[in-house]
Design an enzyme around this catalytic site. Structure first.
Site, PDB file in Angstrom:
ATOM      1  N   PRO A   2       0.812  -1.405   0.020  1.00  0.00           N
ATOM      2  CA  PRO A   2      -0.109   0.040   0.062  1.00  0.00           C
ATOM      3  C   PRO A   2       0.666   1.105   0.105  1.00  0.00           C
ATOM      4  CG  PRO A   2      -0.644  -1.450   1.585  1.00  0.00           C
ATOM      5  CD  PRO A   2       0.650  -2.099   1.184  1.00  0.00           C
ATOM      6  N   LEU A   3       0.167   2.342  -0.521  1.00  0.00           N
ATOM      7  CA  LEU A   3       1.023   3.528  -0.681  1.00  0.00           C
ATOM      8  C   LEU A   3      -0.100   4.592   0.017  1.00  0.00           C
ATOM      9  CD1 LEU A   3       2.921   5.605  -1.662  1.00  0.00           C
ATOM     10  CD2 LEU A   3       1.997   5.890  -3.677  1.00  0.00           C
TER      11      LEU A   3
END
Length: 126
Positions: A2-3
């Site tokens: 995830p970002l």
């Protein structure tokens, strides 16, 4: 992988912002099985003139402590995992730094695995 992009109004102390990072990361580990050290996050602070929200949209009473959390992640999780993530983030941020559930706004953006390069100009998941 995830970002995260997190936005809030300016003025909260560093410990508050770090608690947001920690709470969201732990929730991702618990519900999305994110590996240890998979932490790619930013917090952006905004003055009041550059931070707007619907104070009661969909019957949720938001305050100036609202936090926007946008998560970009692989399109591999079930609806149940997504719901669990949203609940767990709200729970963790309620515990520390003490954000009301009404003030936790989450947007999940899902992408195909081949849409990542984590460095070196390589598509590591393709």
């Amino acid at each position: 992988m995830p970002l995260l992009h997190i936005s809030l109004r300016a003025g909260k102390p560093e410990a508050y912002r770090q608690a947001i990072f920690d709470g969201v990361y732990l929730a991702l580990r618990e519900t999305f099985d994110v590996p240890e050290d998979d932490q790619f996050m930013t917090i952006t602070e905004h003055d009041p003139a550059n931070f707007r929200y619907g104070a009661s949209y969909l019957g949720v009473a938001r305050s100036d402590d609202l936090v926007f959390i946008q998560i970009t992640a692989n399109d591999t999780r079930s609806v149940e995992q997504k719901k669990a993530l949203f609940r767990r983030i709200a729970d963790r941020l309620g515990e520390s730094p003490g954000i009301r559930r009404e003030d936790v706004f989450i947007n999940l953006v899902e992408v195909a695995r081949e849409n990542w390069s984590l460095g070196l100009g390589v598509a590591q998941y393709a």
